[in-house]
Design a protein around this motif. Sequence first.
Motif, PDB file in Angstrom:
ATOM      1  N   LEU B 121      17.950  21.191  92.228  1.00 29.53           N
ATOM      2  CA  LEU B 121      19.016  21.576  91.332  1.00 29.53           C
ATOM      3  C   LEU B 121      19.020  21.855  90.131  1.00 29.53           C
ATOM      4  O   LEU B 121      19.500  22.641  89.598  1.00 29.53           O
ATOM      5  CB  LEU B 121      20.268  20.787  91.890  1.00 29.53           C
ATOM      6  CG  LEU B 121      20.593  20.509  93.301  1.00 29.53           C
ATOM      7  CD1 LEU B 121      21.604  19.685  93.353  1.00 29.53           C
ATOM      8  CD2 LEU B 121      21.015  22.073  93.736  1.00 29.53           C
ATOM      9  N   ILE B 124      16.919  24.965  89.389  1.00 29.69           N
ATOM     10  CA  ILE B 124      17.556  26.433  89.547  1.00 29.69           C
ATOM     11  C   ILE B 124      18.726  26.640  88.744  1.00 29.69           C
ATOM     12  O   ILE B 124      19.057  27.631  88.125  1.00 29.69           O
ATOM     13  CB  ILE B 124      17.875  26.485  91.079  1.00 29.69           C
ATOM     14  CG1 ILE B 124      18.840  25.534  91.568  1.00 29.69           C
ATOM     15  CG2 ILE B 124      16.722  26.695  91.869  1.00 29.69           C
ATOM     16  CD1 ILE B 124      19.414  25.903  93.012  1.00 29.69           C
ATOM     17  N   SER B 125      19.490  25.485  88.362  1.00 24.64           N
ATOM     18  CA  SER B 125      20.685  25.492  87.461  1.00 24.64           C
ATOM     19  C   SER B 125      20.164  25.966  86.030  1.00 24.64           C
ATOM     20  O   SER B 125      20.707  26.784  85.472  1.00 24.64           O
ATOM     21  CB  SER B 125      21.321  24.100  87.377  1.00 24.64           C
ATOM     22  OG  SER B 125      21.701  23.592  88.423  1.00 24.64           O
ATOM     23  N   TYR B 127      17.546  27.531  85.163  1.00 20.93           N
ATOM     24  CA  TYR B 127      17.214  29.019  85.229  1.00 20.93           C
ATOM     25  C   TYR B 127      18.285  30.063  85.257  1.00 20.93           C
ATOM     26  O   TYR B 127      18.276  30.899  84.255  1.00 20.93           O
ATOM     27  CB  TYR B 127      16.483  29.195  86.568  1.00 20.93           C
ATOM     28  CG  TYR B 127      15.784  30.692  86.717  1.00 20.93           C
ATOM     29  CD1 TYR B 127      14.680  31.187  85.950  1.00 20.93           C
ATOM     30  CD2 TYR B 127      16.445  31.337  87.755  1.00 20.93           C
ATOM     31  CE1 TYR B 127      14.335  32.434  86.184  1.00 20.93           C
ATOM     32  CE2 TYR B 127      15.939  32.919  87.901  1.00 20.93           C
ATOM     33  CZ  TYR B 127      14.943  33.273  86.953  1.00 20.93           C
ATOM     34  OH  TYR B 127      14.377  34.147  87.225  1.00 20.93           O
ATOM     35  N   ALA B 128      19.364  29.651  86.045  1.00 20.31           N
ATOM     36  CA  ALA B 128      20.596  30.620  85.847  1.00 20.31           C
ATOM     37  C   ALA B 128      21.072  30.442  84.382  1.00 20.31           C
ATOM     38  O   ALA B 128      21.753  31.395  84.068  1.00 20.31           O
ATOM     39  CB  ALA B 128      21.514  30.135  87.070  1.00 20.31           C
ATOM     40  N   LEU B 129      21.076  29.121  83.874  1.00 13.77           N
ATOM     41  CA  LEU B 129      21.720  29.164  82.621  1.00 13.77           C
ATOM     42  C   LEU B 129      21.096  29.610  81.426  1.00 13.77           C
ATOM     43  O   LEU B 129      21.415  29.765  80.243  1.00 13.77           O
ATOM     44  CB  LEU B 129      22.222  27.661  82.662  1.00 13.77           C
ATOM     45  CG  LEU B 129      23.365  27.152  83.264  1.00 13.77           C
ATOM     46  CD1 LEU B 129      23.462  25.617  82.928  1.00 13.77           C
ATOM     47  CD2 LEU B 129      24.741  27.793  82.834  1.00 13.77           C
ATOM     48  N   LEU B 131      17.975  32.259  81.654  1.00 12.19           N
ATOM     49  CA  LEU B 131      17.274  33.415  82.021  1.00 12.19           C
ATOM     50  C   LEU B 131      18.061  34.367  82.798  1.00 12.19           C
ATOM     51  O   LEU B 131      17.839  35.621  82.853  1.00 12.19           O
ATOM     52  CB  LEU B 131      16.008  33.427  82.723  1.00 12.19           C
ATOM     53  CG  LEU B 131      14.989  32.629  81.888  1.00 12.19           C
ATOM     54  CD1 LEU B 131      13.936  32.281  82.579  1.00 12.19           C
ATOM     55  CD2 LEU B 131      14.774  33.312  80.453  1.00 12.19           C
ATOM     56  N   LEU B 132      19.256  33.985  83.389  1.00  7.42           N
ATOM     57  CA  LEU B 132      20.173  35.190  84.001  1.00  7.42           C
ATOM     58  C   LEU B 132      21.394  35.149  83.105  1.00  7.42           C
ATOM     59  O   LEU B 132      22.011  34.552  82.249  1.00  7.42           O
ATOM     60  CB  LEU B 132      20.689  34.575  85.250  1.00  7.42           C
ATOM     61  CG  LEU B 132      19.520  34.464  86.359  1.00  7.42           C
ATOM     62  CD1 LEU B 132      20.205  33.975  87.656  1.00  7.42           C
ATOM     63  CD2 LEU B 132      18.763  35.683  86.882  1.00  7.42           C
ATOM     64  N   THR B 186      19.212  19.481  83.977  1.00  2.00           N
ATOM     65  CA  THR B 186      19.472  20.762  83.558  1.00  2.00           C
ATOM     66  C   THR B 186      19.343  21.023  82.234  1.00  2.00           C
ATOM     67  O   THR B 186      18.984  22.119  81.951  1.00  2.00           O
ATOM     68  CB  THR B 186      20.989  21.026  84.248  1.00  2.00           C
ATOM     69  OG1 THR B 186      21.105  20.462  85.331  1.00  2.00           O
ATOM     70  CG2 THR B 186      21.423  22.615  83.867  1.00  2.00           C
ATOM     71  N   PRO B 211      14.115  38.029  90.402  1.00  2.00           N
ATOM     72  CA  PRO B 211      14.224  36.684  89.581  1.00  2.00           C
ATOM     73  C   PRO B 211      13.623  35.565  90.126  1.00  2.00           C
ATOM     74  O   PRO B 211      13.102  34.513  89.346  1.00  2.00           O
ATOM     75  CB  PRO B 211      15.766  36.717  89.822  1.00  2.00           C
ATOM     76  CG  PRO B 211      16.208  37.976  90.099  1.00  2.00           C
ATOM     77  CD  PRO B 211      15.138  38.616  90.895  1.00  2.00           C
ATOM     78  N   LEU B 212      13.337  35.384  91.478  1.00  4.20           N
ATOM     79  CA  LEU B 212      12.796  34.386  91.966  1.00  4.20           C
ATOM     80  C   LEU B 212      11.332  34.396  92.069  1.00  4.20           C
ATOM     81  O   LEU B 212      10.887  33.218  91.621  1.00  4.20           O
ATOM     82  CB  LEU B 212      13.232  34.308  93.635  1.00  4.20           C
ATOM     83  CG  LEU B 212      14.647  33.934  93.862  1.00  4.20           C
ATOM     84  CD1 LEU B 212      15.233  34.049  95.416  1.00  4.20           C
ATOM     85  CD2 LEU B 212      15.310  32.618  93.040  1.00  4.20           C
TER      86      LEU B 212
END
Lengths: 342, 309
Positions: B121, B124-125, B127-129, B131-132, B186, B211-212
């Motif tokens: 978690l 992935i959190s 990563y989203a915060l 690079l996305l 995170t 992305p993955l």
Amino acid sequence: MTPPYRKHVGSGARLSNVQSTQTQVPDRSDEVTGPPAGGPPPPVGEPPHRSSGRRWEWTLAGLLLAPNLVLLIVFTYRPLIDNFRLSFTDWNISSPTISWVGFSNYIEWFTRDDTKTVVLNTVIFTVATVGISMSLGLLLALLLDQRLKGRNLVRSAIFAPFVISGAAIGIAFQFVFDPSFGLVQDVLARLGIASPDFYQQSNWALFMVTVTYIWKNLGYSFVIYLAALQGRRADLDEAAEIDGASSWTRFRRVLMPQLRPTTFFLSITVLLSSVQVFDIIYAMTRGGPVGNGTTTLVFQVYQETFVNQRAGYGATVATVMFLVLLVVTVFQVRVMDKGSRK
Amino acid sequence: MSAPAIVGTIDEPPTAPPSRRERRADQNRSESSSHNRGPLMTTAGYVGMTVALLIVAVPLFWIIITSFKERGDIYVRPAQWWPNPATTENYHDVTTRIPFSNYFRNSLIITGVTSTVKIVLGVISAYALSLLRFPGRGIVFLVVIAALMVPNQITVISNYALVAQLGWRNTYQGIIIPLAGVAFGTFLMRNQFLSLPGEIIEAARLDGAGPLKLLWKVVLPMSWPTLVAFSLITVVNEWNEYLWPFLMSDDERVAPLPVGLTQLQNNDGVTNWGPVMAGTVLAMVPILVLFLVLQRQMIKGLTAGALKG
């Protein structure tokens, strides 16, 4: 003191709505990517490649963040709010009935006799652990910030207790302080001193818990100070030395200002963790002797809620503690802000 | 308004200079100069080291020798500083009389599952915060990070009620799920991902990495040291977690080792220190071995908030 949290919770909830309802996402697209200047709006059925890529990115971000956000909202922010509600009730943790009692828990807490003892225990324990572990940590770091044989070994040894479970250390040190057969009484006896009764006398019990906590946590302040010292600008110190500053002046005027961010960081993290300590106190004294000899606010929350079955009153203590922590932290931030602007 | 202020301060790494090259220069500088101190300082250094070493080692030594003493030899004055005769009776006693293997198994399961979930978690959190791109990213980050400012003690009462209502007391999920949210990890991984060179990530994107694939093949391999540090502190924290598993478990069915130790202490405690010390030693050993093997990464992780924002 609470608005920031409420605000975050609100935004979190709003945001998870945005993520779960796909229809809202395109509404916001204008804010971020912006439509091509002067171009027609993309057709509803077939969005251009770029915008569908964006939407895919948002969906992915939502999917990746949702589990963590849900866990934090359900198990951190929800109970934070719920705790405020419970503090105005007489709930007993198991019964389905719950009734509103207004401020009576708060009035009880502020007027009860044991509150003074508990607050005093908390203040003594916290001030002693934070003050002593930070200053000893700095002193050790200063002594070890030079080329010494076996330095890395000693650095690891000092840090090692920090990774051991607090419950295990608490139990082990209960025996170390055993007034009849422990390590401390044996050393004192060899020096011809009678051991104080760490088990029965409140002040000595609090002393025992405080020393144990410092023994476990000293390595944290020490390692962080040592790393900060090694990353500092040695040229400033040299310049001051050439200018003829005494070592005390160099320490106060050159070194301490450079360590200020580290000191600030430590004062907050060490304070927060030492106020919250439960395992060592439970393992060593169960909050005693004589009822509340080593009971701190955190221990009182446990005691009232789960032993005395008064969850409403426990929630009140937790709320008071939380508000005090917020005030203290804000105060620390203010003080450091002022200091750095000088 | 206090929470954002603090977050802001932690966010600004106190000692990290702007660029990596500069940091290296700083280290060289301090290494070359700060070690030249007078003989007085060197002596003080060795004295300090010796005292610190004794303060840490003597209690541990005391606990270990006690665990090998016969019962009668523990309760004598003056104390014996070497077990004579040495016996493993206490270890035999503690592993057979209490369900020690159950506690140990529970600790392994709870630590293993909670850590795995938290690491996944957290990654992935983060990563989203980092690079996305999506609307409200800053607010989501604030929601995650502000959770660090909420002490456990204020959440236990309500969480206990919720978990009890679900009938999850004395279950693994009752212990694990409420602990599984990740704020600090995170924060740590996000800062790591943001520090990666943008050109490499852009190049991988242009090469058509989704992305993955980007996360798995590019971002994670470059973030290995931070990921190891994050994983280690998670394992240590979960292994040592006390209050929540203590409230959630009544007996050896799901209670982890630290809770089992205090249950053992309830039965024996002051009157039979031998097995209690043996149990304590057994609980300390796995984490100390892990620490000795991986101390560099562990210290990095445990001190990460201060040194590397």
